[in-house]
Design a protein around this motif. Structure first.
Motif, PDB file in Angstrom:
ATOM      1  N   MET A   1       0.846  -1.200   0.000  1.00 31.02           N
ATOM      2  CA  MET A   1       0.000   0.000   0.000  1.00 31.02           C
ATOM      3  C   MET A   1       0.881   1.250   0.000  1.00 31.02           C
TER       4      MET A   1
ATOM      5  N   SER B   1      -4.198   0.752  -2.834  1.00 33.91           N
ATOM      6  CA  SER B   1      -4.055  -0.612  -2.320  1.00 33.91           C
ATOM      7  C   SER B   1      -4.575  -1.602  -3.349  1.00 33.91           C
ATOM      8  N   ASN B   2      -4.322  -2.870  -3.092  1.00 37.04           N
ATOM      9  CA  ASN B   2      -4.812  -3.912  -3.992  1.00 37.04           C
ATOM     10  C   ASN B   2      -6.325  -3.998  -3.916  1.00 37.04           C
ATOM     11  N   GLY B   3      -6.923  -4.268  -5.037  1.00 33.77           N
ATOM     12  CA  GLY B   3      -8.376  -4.377  -5.103  1.00 33.77           C
ATOM     13  C   GLY B   3      -8.870  -4.004  -6.479  1.00 33.77           C
TER      14      GLY B   3
ATOM     15  N   PRO C   1     -10.221  -1.855  -9.496  1.00 27.00           N
ATOM     16  CA  PRO C   1      -9.942  -0.455  -9.853  1.00 27.00           C
ATOM     17  C   PRO C   1     -11.157   0.437  -9.580  1.00 27.00           C
TER      18      PRO C   1
ATOM     19  N   ASP D   1      -4.576   1.250 -11.789  1.00 27.03           N
ATOM     20  CA  ASP D   1      -5.670   0.285 -11.934  1.00 27.03           C
ATOM     21  C   ASP D   1      -5.830  -0.521 -10.652  1.00 27.03           C
ATOM     22  N   ARG D   2      -5.813   0.180  -9.540  1.00 23.01           N
ATOM     23  CA  ARG D   2      -6.032  -0.445  -8.234  1.00 23.01           C
ATOM     24  C   ARG D   2      -7.049   0.380  -7.446  1.00 23.01           C
ATOM     25  N   ARG D   3      -7.245   0.021  -6.217  1.00 25.06           N
ATOM     26  CA  ARG D   3      -8.240   0.710  -5.382  1.00 25.06           C
ATOM     27  C   ARG D   3      -7.628   1.977  -4.793  1.00 25.06           C
TER      28      ARG D   3
ATOM     29  N   SER E   1       1.129   7.094  -6.505  1.00 21.68           N
ATOM     30  CA  SER E   1       1.493   6.111  -7.540  1.00 21.68           C
ATOM     31  C   SER E   1       2.922   6.302  -8.052  1.00 21.68           C
TER      32      SER E   1
END
Length: 487
Positions: free
Chosen positions: A1, A26-28, A30, A62-64, A93
């Protein structure tokens, strides 16, 4: 993150509050979530930010992505958070270096192609950042008039400019002021009406409110518009105040901010339009007339509830608005010039016969409440113009009368400055001589003046004495002040 932290500015009324913009990636799936802002505003901001980033040579992660604007209970009802949110996303980013934007405050709206646009309230935000020692990043379209106090502003034209070193905001030349009045605002353009012209000179010298009453076509509106030509040039501090008001109203005031405003309000104006309000709160006509003239023509035609909104601003020079979600204070230090007819048909006291009954005249005049009339210093009759006077040829040397009035006002202001410097503790009441005090006591008892009316008579008398460059207020000065308060 990964995360990032950028500052923004929320403009509420004529004040700015610092907002912290936090971004986490964070991962998840988009998605871009913005919290701490109304959903309606966040929906539009998301689309602009996403399109602007993609059109500026950057890549939308392209993530959360979660954006938090704190404190959450502060209203954030302007598009100026587009730029700081986009900067925080690019920092999180790692598409731009975080060190270059450490402690940075940003404010600006983004177009779909990435252009950075100016938003209302930029000058207020810039002044707030200057006081706190924070650098403000904004659109280079903003023009602040080269104020010496603004040295921490960086200008950017496009979001892609963040890849390059940021440059200081270019400013326009310093405002000049003090130009002579144009012929349209000179006293010489008005024929006759010597008493009303004298009242305007007194009002311009002492900052008094004026009521002009007379039949239609006697020149009341023309006289009111000449007040701007008699008022003192704006100071540097007043320029900043006018520019701040112009900044939040998004250009609703015509002309550069070094000109004193003249607001002519129609009698159908609502109370909210007069005093301000809305969500977010916006200045009303009395604030737009700050440091200038508020003209209310056909005074009895205004709604009773609307006129009564002027009670506090006429005394305090400000307006305090308290609503469920905010409490703001707007400046309203204006000079009121009101005009009215003597009766509903308008011809009472003129050569034309009046068709109104006593009851109609009384009902018409009672539309203006006593507390409002009590707050108006000068109440002057403007009689109908004699046709012979109307066809008199103008003097060859135009504006001689106006120039003489300007010189007289300048001398009175200079005398007042010297007088206050010599006796800073003396109030206007102490300047009355024995004869003037006795005359004022007799007039107050006979005409049933209120304490406010007595105080205003003393202030007007003091102004007349300043015009004569006399330290003491005599019976002559008080008698003229009584003549100029005929209602």
């Amino acid at each position: 993150m990964s995360s990032a932290h950028v500052l923004g500015q929320a403009v509420i009324g004529l004040t700015a509050q610092t907002i912290e913009i936090e971004a986490t990636i964070s991962n998840g799936l988009p998605q871009l979530n913005i919290v701490g802002m109304s959903e309606h505003r966040a929906k539009h901001s998301r689309e602009r930010i996403r399109s602007a980033i993609e059109h500026s040579g950057f890549k939308m992660p392209d993530r959360r992505i979660v954006i938090n604007l704190a404190p959450s209970d502060v209203p954030k009802e302007h598009a100026g958070f587009d730029l700081p949110i986009a900067v925080s996303i690019l920092i999180a980013s790692q598409q731009i270096q975080a060190d270059r934007f450490k402690g940075l405050c940003a404010m600006g709206e983004l177009s779909l192609t990435g252009e950075v646009r100016a938003v209302p309230g930029l000058l207020i935000a810039a002044l707030a950042c200057e006081q706190r020692g924070v650098t403000l990043l904004q659109s280079n379209q903003a023009q602040f008039g080269n104020h010496a106090s603004l040295s921490r502003c960086l200008g950017v034209h496009h979001l892609s400019d963040l890849k390059m070193p940021l440059k200081p905001l270019t400013t326009s030349p310093r405002y000049s002021h003090g130009a002579p009045a144009s012929p349209e605002v000179a006293l010489d353009e008005i024929k006759g009406q010597s008493a009303a012209k004298r009242a305007l000179i007194i009002a311009a010298t002492g900052g008094h409110h004026v009521l002009l009453f007379g039949p239609p076509g006697s020149g009341k509106t023309m006289l009111a518009k000449r007040m701007l030509g008699l008022m003192a040039p704006v100071t540097e501090q007043e320029m900043v105040e006018l520019a701040c008001i112009q900044s939040v109203t998004a250009g609703s005031i015509p002309g550069p901010p070094f000109e004193r405003p003249f607001r002519e309000v129609h009698h159908s104006t609502s109370a909210a339009a007069l005093i301000g309000g809305g969500s977010p709160p916006r200045p009303g006509e009395i604030t737009l007339a700050h440091l200038g003239v508020l003209m209310l023509d056909e005074l009895p035609e205004f709604a009773h509830a609307v006129l009564n909104q002027l009670r506090q601003p006429l005394e305090s020079g400000r307006i305090d608005l308290s609503r469920a979600h905010y409490k703001v204070r707007f400046p309203a230090k204006f000079q009121l010039i009101a005009a009215m007819n003597p009766c509903p048909c308008g011809w009472l006291g003129s050569r034309r016969p009046c068709r109104c009954s006593v009851e109609h005249i009384t009902r018409y005049r009672n539309r203006v409440s006593g507390p409002i009339l009590d707050r108006i210093d000068l109440q002057v009759e403007v009689p109908a113009l004699d046709p012979a006077t109307f066809f008199q040829e103008a003097p060859k040397k135009r504006r001689h009368e106006h120039d003489t009035a300007i010189d007289q006002i300048k001398q009175a202001r200079a005398f007042k400055t010297r007088r206050l410097r010599a006796e800073p503790q003396q109030n206007d009441r102490e300047a009355l001589d024995a004869g003037a005090k006795q005359l004022l006591l007799q007039a107050a008892q006979r005409l049933h003046f209120s304490a406010r009316a007595i105080e205003k008579l003393i202030r007007v008398s003091r102004t007349i004495a300043d015009l004569d460059c006399t330290p003491a207020v005599s019976c002559k000065h008080l008698e003229e002040a009584l003549m100029l308060r005929q209602n």
